[in-house]
Design an enzyme around this catalytic site. Structure first.
Site, PDB file in Angstrom:
ATOM      1  N   ALA A  41       1.182  -1.297   0.021  1.00 47.11           N
ATOM      2  CA  ALA A  41       0.024  -0.341  -0.212  1.00 47.11           C
ATOM      3  C   ALA A  41       1.472   1.649   0.163  1.00 47.11           C
ATOM      4  CB  ALA A  41      -0.281  -0.130   1.446  1.00 47.11           C
ATOM      5  N   LYS A  69       9.028 -12.719 -33.139  1.00 46.27           N
ATOM      6  CA  LYS A  69      10.111 -13.020 -31.675  1.00 46.27           C
ATOM      7  C   LYS A  69       9.170 -11.899 -30.964  1.00 46.27           C
ATOM      8  CE  LYS A  69      13.266 -12.351 -28.385  1.00 46.27           C
ATOM      9  NZ  LYS A  69      13.028 -11.257 -27.652  1.00 46.27           N
TER      10      LYS A  69
HETATM   11  S1  IVH Z   1      12.449 -19.620 -27.847  1.00 44.75           S
HETATM   12  C1  IVH Z   1      14.771 -21.918 -26.174  1.00 44.75           C
HETATM   13  N1  IVH Z   1      10.572 -18.770 -29.233  1.00 44.75           N
HETATM   14  O1  IVH Z   1      12.474 -14.436 -25.873  1.00 44.75           O
HETATM   15  C2  IVH Z   1      14.216 -20.618 -26.265  1.00 44.75           C
HETATM   16  N2  IVH Z   1      11.196 -17.177 -27.477  1.00 44.75           N
HETATM   17  O2  IVH Z   1      15.220 -13.399 -25.412  1.00 44.75           O
HETATM   18  C3  IVH Z   1      13.729 -19.765 -25.010  1.00 44.75           C
HETATM   19  N3  IVH Z   1      10.305 -14.691 -26.678  1.00 44.75           N
HETATM   20  O3  IVH Z   1      12.480 -15.689 -23.019  1.00 44.75           O
HETATM   21  C4  IVH Z   1      12.896 -18.985 -25.766  1.00 44.75           C
HETATM   22  N4  IVH Z   1       9.238 -15.438 -28.751  1.00 44.75           N
HETATM   23  O4  IVH Z   1      10.498 -15.256 -23.598  1.00 44.75           O
HETATM   24  C5  IVH Z   1      11.422 -17.827 -27.986  1.00 44.75           C
HETATM   25  N5  IVH Z   1       8.884 -17.167 -30.844  1.00 44.75           N
HETATM   26  C6  IVH Z   1       9.929 -17.520 -29.344  1.00 44.75           C
HETATM   27  C7  IVH Z   1      10.062 -16.215 -28.731  1.00 44.75           C
HETATM   28  C8  IVH Z   1      10.683 -16.483 -27.682  1.00 44.75           C
HETATM   29  C9  IVH Z   1       9.617 -14.229 -27.365  1.00 44.75           C
HETATM   30  C10 IVH Z   1      11.241 -14.480 -25.497  1.00 44.75           C
HETATM   31  C11 IVH Z   1      10.992 -15.794 -24.075  1.00 44.75           C
HETATM   32  C12 IVH Z   1      12.455 -15.477 -24.054  1.00 44.75           C
HETATM   33  C13 IVH Z   1      12.888 -14.331 -24.498  1.00 44.75           C
HETATM   34  C14 IVH Z   1      14.834 -14.848 -25.551  1.00 44.75           C
END
Ligand code: IVH
Length: 707
Positions: free
Chosen positions: A42, A126
């Site tokens: 809070a 991504k």
């Molecule tokens: S693979 C084994 N695929 O980006 C690798 N990550 O910068 C694990 N992320 O921690 C991640 N889109 O949170 C993967 N298509 C995607 C993704 C992705 C976003 C994020 C994820 C990761 C971070 C790494």
């Protein structure tokens, strides 16, 4: 009690925003990083709300480091920690086609594949969200956790159950244990709507912060009101796998009922993956959610297993990032922020412009040199760039009206931005200008006051750091001398039944009415005058009056100096600083320190604050901590590794009490190295140089022998 926001002057508002930015960052770190919050949720929320209210009234004062830009991620409560069955990895980045090709080359070399051997890759967006691991046992969701540091995350199961994309049970033939990993995110539209709804309370800087803040709520009912989505992109622990390729497993996950990106494809080789990158980049602006690149993964799982990981990233995947997003806008004006340590930072105020889906109104200009380098002047059209979470930057000036005057960096600490009007100074070789009005500068005051009463400075019993801040906020103290003017009446007005408390506090203050010279010097917070230097100065000059006389003489001498014919300003300043060091004549005090010391006492505002302090003190004791004769008198000691029973501070103080000098690194001049467990290169170096070493117990015994 806080002054009503409506009653604040602009000056007070700027000072308070500076304080709030630092406080909120501090408490956020205690909560997130240390997992040891010092204030209640809070109280934290109250700080954030007050910051937002002041910013709403004084939009021009919004700081580049404003918490309103960041607090999105701060949850309202405490979530339990959970260890991940399998580490949650991050990704290495590629910034160009060549980087991506090089990634494939590395994979081929590692697997000893021929250059033309087929190697399929998956490619998918991504997503800019936060990763989350969903553990299903016998098809039922049993645990959801954030990534955290990769090994341990936070339990967000109850919150995740409110996300429509995430089913409670999976359908079909699902292995006994299967952890699905993916991204929790918020669409751009939902983000805009949420911010509109929250207007006046917290607003989030971008959809990712909004998603993080929403997922990590204490109360799942709040999460339910936040439109979160999920896209799976991988898995963690699995009792069995439904396929032997990345794409095969992802399709199974989709069949079980979890969303997988429509833009996930399998490409036969890197060229196909790069084509997909280009296609996604073209769609980027029209996608309903933020993405910041395309992820490529080696499709064959047996190859993934052989490739393994380096540090925290798999060798079999890479994130091909999009270039930073840019936009053009008008540079309306340049404001100067005064930080808590007196640093002046120029901030560009921009005509609002959308850069990669986020409205940008401020950009950092870093320092005076950067303004010069860019040639930026208010009224210019500029290119702003935003990459990920970093503060937007101005990368280029496009057009300018040469008629307009050049931007003059202030020579005085800007009062209009919460400063004090004292002169600003920049040391040779440094890029930052700093305000010299330490003790009186509103922007620096709280920090100075905190320092003044801190443990190694005056160490006033009963007067903690939080209390100092409260007293400052409520206008009871502005400068160190005010501490000594606190009255019983003032204190009693603050606390019901506070007699004992007030008496104790006043006694604590009274006990420090005659502080030792070295402590007072350190407490003044003069740049470069740390504890050791303060002690060196105190030892050399023995009394406050002698030291002041030495400083005044040095300043008088400096005033008489004139640059030699053809001498550059830089050379002249360096020569003057050397003269100052000669006049201060103290071992361990070189030109840089001497200059800072002399500058401090030359500044009229500081003189006034110091005179005020002299008036309330009974005196300044000539004594310095007397040192004892011991086995290490006059020797140089280095502490390394972790000490178990002693704190570093305590060990250092002991050494100094025994007449030793404490150094930070081992050299031929070192006489003794005290090494705790984990001592690395310093211990090795000591042994190599044949320097005596002791463990902690040995050191404690030595101290005991000295009595
Ligand atoms: S693979 C084994 N695929 O980006 C690798 N990550 O910068 C694990 N992320 O921690 C991640 N889109 O949170 C993967 N298509 C995607 C993704 C992705 C976003 C994020 C994820 C990761 C971070 C790494």
């Amino acid at each position: 009690m806080d002054k009503a926001v409506d009653a604040l002057t602009e000056l007070e508002a700027a000072a308070e925003l500076a304080r709030l930015a630092a406080d909120i960052a501090y408490h956020s770190a205690r909560y997130h990083t240390d997992d040891a919050p010092e204030i209640s949720d809070a109280e934290y929320d109250a700080l954030v709300r007050r910051n937002a209210a002041i910013e709403a009234r004084f939009p021009a004062l919004v700081r580049a480091d404003s918490p309103s830009e960041k607090v999105g991620a701060a949850p309202a409560g405490h979530l339990a920690k959970v260890a991940h069955a399998k580490g949650m990895l991050s990704l290495d980045n590629a910034f160009s086609r060549e980087d991506a090709q090089e990634f494939v080359g590395r994979v081929r070399r590692y697997l000893a594949l021929a250059e033309d051997a087929p190697m399929a890759l998956t490619a998918e967006p991504k997503i800019d969200g936060l990763s989350c691991s969903l553990r299903y046992e016998r098809g039922r969701l049993v645990l959801a956790a954030t990534r955290g540091d990769g090994s341990t995350g936070e339990d967000v199961t109850a919150n995740v159950r409110t996300i429509a994309d995430i089913p409670e049970t999976l359908s079909g033939d699902v292995p006994d244990v299967f952890e699905i990993r993916g991204e929790v995110y918020m669409t751009k539209a939902a983000f805009a709507e949420l911010n509109a709804r929250l207007a006046g309370e917290r607003v989030f800087a971008n959809p990712r912060n909004a998603a993080a803040g929403s997922l990590r709520q204490k109360n799942p009912e709040v999460t339910r009101e936040r439109p979160l989505c999920f896209l799976a992109h991988g898995w963690g622990e699995a009792s069995a796998l439904p396929a032997d390729t990345q794409i095969g497993v992802m399709h199974a996950i989709r069949d079980w009922g979890l969303p997988v990106s429509d833009l996930l494809i399998r490409a036969e080789g890197v060229d196909g993956a790069l084509d997909h990158y280009a296609a996604i980049e073209r769609m980027r602006a029209d996608l309903p959610f933020d993405i910041d690149g395309v992820v490529y993964k080696v499709d064959r799982l047996d190859w993934q297993a052989r490739l393994g990981q380096v540090a925290r990233a798999p060798r079999w995947a890479i994130a091909h990032k999009f270039p930073a997003e840019r936009a053009q806008t008008l540079l309306e004006r340049i404001d100067i922020q005064v930080g808590r340590t007196g640093k002046l930072t120029p901030v560009a105020r921009l005509q609002p412009v959308t850069v990669g889906g986020v409205v940008v109104t401020n950009a950092t200009l870093h320092n005076a040199d950067e303004i010069e380098r860019l040639g930026a002047r208010p009224g210019d059209r500029v290119v702003v760039q935003r990459a990920g979470d970093v503060i937007p930057q101005i990368v280029e000036v496009l057009t300018r009206d040469e008629e307009r005057p050049k931007f003059e960096f202030p020579t005085q600490c800007p009062i209009e931005f919460g400063g004090c009007g004292s002169s600003v100074d920049r040391e040779p070789g440094e890029v930052d200008w700093r305000c010299t009005g330490g003790l009186i500068c509103p922007a620096q005051r709280v920090e100075r006051l905190r320092h003044f009463v801190s443990r190694h400075a005056l160490d006033i019993e009963g007067l903690g750091l939080t209390q100092i801040e409260d007293f400052f906020r409520d206008g009871l103290i502005h400068a160190p001398a005010d501490i000594y003017r606190l009255s019983e009446e003032q204190l009693l007005a603050r606390k019901k039944d506070g007699r004992v408390w007030a008496a104790k506090l006043l006694a604590g203050i009274a006990a420090k009415r005659n502080p030792p010279l070295d402590r007072l010097l350190f407490a003044l917070g003069i740049r470069h005058v740390g504890e050791v230097t303060a002690r060196d100065l105190a030892r050399r000059w023995r009394s406050w009056s002698a030291l002041r006389a030495a400083v005044d003489a040095a300043n008088a001498r400096r005033a008489e100096l004139t640059p030699a014919l053809g001498e550059t300003e830089e050379k002249f300043t360096a020569r003057a600083a050397k003269e100052l060091a000669a006049a201060i004549d103290t071992p361990g005090v070189g030109p840089e320190v001497a200059q800072a010391l002399c500058d401090f006492f030359a500044e009229a505002h500081n003189q006034a604050a110091v005179a005020d302090l002299e008036a309330v003190l009974e005196g300044i004791a000539d004594v310095v901590h007397e040192t004892m004769e011991s086995e290490v008198s006059g020797k140089t000691v280095v502490f390394t590794g972790s000490l178990e029973t002693l704190s570093r501070d305590e060990a250092k103080a002991q050494a100094e009490r025994l007449g030793a000098k404490v150094a930070g690194s081992v050299s031929a001049k070192t006489d003794l190295v005290v090494a705790g467990p984990g001592a690395g290169s310093k211990l090795a170096k000591a042994q190599q140089l044949g320097i005596a070493t002791l463990d902690e117990a040995g050191w404690i015994a030595l101290v005991a022998r000295a009595g």
